[in-house]
Scaffold this motif. Structure first.
Motif, PDB file in Angstrom:
ATOM      1  N   GLY A 177       0.666  -1.209   0.234  1.00 42.27           N
ATOM      2  CA  GLY A 177       0.074   0.031  -0.009  1.00 42.27           C
ATOM      3  C   GLY A 177       0.992   1.078  -0.078  1.00 42.27           C
ATOM      4  O   GLY A 177       0.594   2.360  -0.770  1.00 42.27           O
ATOM      5  N   ARG A 188       0.535   9.564   5.108  1.00 43.96           N
ATOM      6  CA  ARG A 188      -0.610   9.314   5.994  1.00 43.96           C
ATOM      7  C   ARG A 188      -1.513  10.306   5.942  1.00 43.96           C
ATOM      8  O   ARG A 188      -2.423  10.301   6.564  1.00 43.96           O
ATOM      9  CB  ARG A 188      -0.226   9.041   7.293  1.00 43.96           C
ATOM     10  N   ALA A 237      -4.122   7.159  -3.015  1.00 44.00           N
ATOM     11  CA  ALA A 237      -3.913   5.819  -3.274  1.00 44.00           C
ATOM     12  C   ALA A 237      -4.890   4.976  -3.829  1.00 44.00           C
ATOM     13  O   ALA A 237      -4.651   4.091  -4.813  1.00 44.00           O
ATOM     14  CB  ALA A 237      -3.049   5.281  -1.838  1.00 44.00           C
ATOM     15  N   SER A 293      -5.246   3.583  -7.767  1.00 43.67           N
ATOM     16  CA  SER A 293      -4.911   1.901  -7.853  1.00 43.67           C
ATOM     17  C   SER A 293      -6.069   1.266  -8.419  1.00 43.67           C
ATOM     18  O   SER A 293      -6.244   0.042  -8.557  1.00 43.67           O
ATOM     19  CB  SER A 293      -4.922   1.327  -6.272  1.00 43.67           C
ATOM     20  N   ARG A 297      -1.530  -0.817 -12.072  1.00 38.93           N
ATOM     21  CA  ARG A 297      -1.761  -2.131 -11.376  1.00 38.93           C
ATOM     22  C   ARG A 297      -0.626  -2.874 -11.933  1.00 38.93           C
ATOM     23  O   ARG A 297      -0.157  -3.618 -11.178  1.00 38.93           O
ATOM     24  CB  ARG A 297      -3.209  -2.540 -11.233  1.00 38.93           C
ATOM     25  N   GLU A 334       2.124  -7.503   2.286  1.00 39.43           N
ATOM     26  CA  GLU A 334       0.910  -6.878   2.666  1.00 39.43           C
ATOM     27  C   GLU A 334       0.298  -6.226   1.832  1.00 39.43           C
ATOM     28  O   GLU A 334       1.001  -5.305   1.189  1.00 39.43           O
ATOM     29  CB  GLU A 334       1.129  -6.311   4.071  1.00 39.43           C
ATOM     30  N   GLY A 335      -1.080  -6.329   1.773  1.00 34.88           N
ATOM     31  CA  GLY A 335      -1.873  -5.349   0.412  1.00 34.88           C
ATOM     32  C   GLY A 335      -3.155  -5.809   0.397  1.00 34.88           C
ATOM     33  O   GLY A 335      -3.920  -6.190   1.329  1.00 34.88           O
ATOM     34  N   ARG A 336      -3.798  -5.757  -0.900  1.00 35.75           N
ATOM     35  CA  ARG A 336      -5.055  -6.161  -1.243  1.00 35.75           C
ATOM     36  C   ARG A 336      -5.319  -7.228  -2.174  1.00 35.75           C
ATOM     37  O   ARG A 336      -6.183  -7.935  -1.970  1.00 35.75           O
ATOM     38  CB  ARG A 336      -5.824  -4.957  -1.834  1.00 35.75           C
ATOM     39  N   ILE A 376      -2.271  -9.579  -2.652  1.00 37.05           N
ATOM     40  CA  ILE A 376      -1.110 -10.475  -2.850  1.00 37.05           C
ATOM     41  C   ILE A 376      -1.530 -12.061  -3.261  1.00 37.05           C
ATOM     42  O   ILE A 376      -0.689 -12.461  -3.802  1.00 37.05           O
ATOM     43  CB  ILE A 376      -0.303 -10.135  -1.460  1.00 37.05           C
ATOM     44  N   ASP A 386     -11.970  -0.204  -3.328  1.00 39.59           N
ATOM     45  CA  ASP A 386     -11.231  -0.988  -3.229  1.00 39.59           C
ATOM     46  C   ASP A 386     -11.810  -2.669  -3.382  1.00 39.59           C
ATOM     47  O   ASP A 386     -11.292  -3.327  -4.197  1.00 39.59           O
ATOM     48  CB  ASP A 386     -10.213  -1.248  -1.795  1.00 39.59           C
ATOM     49  N   ARG A 412     -13.669  -2.383  -7.531  1.00 42.04           N
ATOM     50  CA  ARG A 412     -12.842  -2.057  -8.732  1.00 42.04           C
ATOM     51  C   ARG A 412     -13.006  -3.175  -9.644  1.00 42.04           C
ATOM     52  O   ARG A 412     -13.035  -4.228  -9.271  1.00 42.04           O
ATOM     53  CB  ARG A 412     -11.519  -1.358  -8.436  1.00 42.04           C
TER      54      ARG A 412
END
Ligand code: DC
Length: 255
Positions: A57, A112, A120, A124, A130, A149-151, A153, A205, A208
């Motif tokens: 991320g 942040r 972000a 994405s 991507r 770590e992500g969405r 992986i 998220d 998409r």
């Protein structure tokens, strides 16, 4: 476009000379929505099993930060692609999380901001962006020895990861955890606003068209809604140990 692994001198000794000579260098995928505790758990697993933690991320955040700074619309794909061709992103895992270098400059402290968080998620959604990021992430993790770590992986970046954990929690709980983490900045926002922002990002998220956030078919689901951090950590450790058994690098006892 380079996203580099840690320089060899900063790689933990356990990775340079694993205590078990034939120990495999696993890939552990941690996916889930915002505020589920992925970074905390990924960091803990990395430290416990002597692996590198990589926060994908942060790469989307760094790119959104660059696009926002250049006043490029986050919906306008051709200039974003042009920008990506002139961008290097370098992650440096540390015990406290990843430091992020954008074109050689440490931008960790900038990522942040709410505008970057939202940005972000917006950049994405574009398949070409991507594809670029996934390529960088595959380069980073291909040698193994990582907790990534992500969405996406476990579904896209490393569909053959050794261990896949999908970490989730109820949106209100995730939002309130995020609010609690704000510290002094909490005085400037209402908890409901944080929950609302998190739901909006979730929505984008998860819906998409390209690589939506969803558990891989073979991911282990870990719902932390009613668990303490210690309980989530213990369950995540148990999932990894059960999947990898004695093949895993020797764990370092918790500090
Ligand atoms: O994990 P994070 O909150 O830092 O991620 C920021 C955004 O980046 C998130 O809203 C969606 C996107 N992202 C993604 O699409 N795929 C990933 N593997 C990681 C993040």
């Amino acid at each position: 476009m380079i996203a580099e692994r840690m320089s060899s001198e900063s790689i933990p000794a356990s990775l340079n000379s694993p205590s078990k000579p034939n120990a495999r260098r696993p890939i552990i995928a941690i996916d889930g929505p915002a505020g589920a505790g992925k970074s905390t758990i990924a960091r803990h697993l990395a430290s416990y099993f002597g692996l590198l933690n990589l926060e994908t991320g942060a790469m989307y955040r760094a790119f959104a930060f660059k696009a926002l700074s250049a006043s490029i619309s986050l919906e306008d794909v051709p200039p974003l692609l042009e920008l990506s061709a002139q961008t290097t992103i370098h992650l440096e895992p540390t015990e406290a999380g990843n430091r992020v270098f954008l074109d050689g400059v440490d931008v960790t402290g900038e990522l942040r901001e709410p505008s970057v968080t939202d940005g972000a998620s917006r950049v994405s959604v574009h398949p070409q962006i991507r594809a670029w990021m996934v390529g960088l992430q595959q380069e980073l993790g291909v040698a193994g020895g990582v907790v990534m770590e992500g969405r996406d992986i476990g579904t896209v970046v490393f569909p053959n990861a050794d261990v896949k954990i999908f970490l989730d929690a109820a949106p209100e709980v995730r939002g309130l955890r995020r609010y609690d983490q704000l510290g002094d900045a909490a005085a400037e926002v209402q908890p409901e606003e944080v929950v609302r922002e998190l739901r909006a990002r979730d929505e984008r998220d998860r819906n998409r068209a390209d690589s939506p956030l969803k558990p891989a078919d073979d991911a282990v689901l870990l719902d932390s809604t009613h668990l303490t951090l210690d309980e989530v950590v213990a369950q995540a450790e148990a999932i990894v140990t059960e999947k990898l058994g004695s093949e895993i690098l020797t764990p370092t006892p918790s500090k």
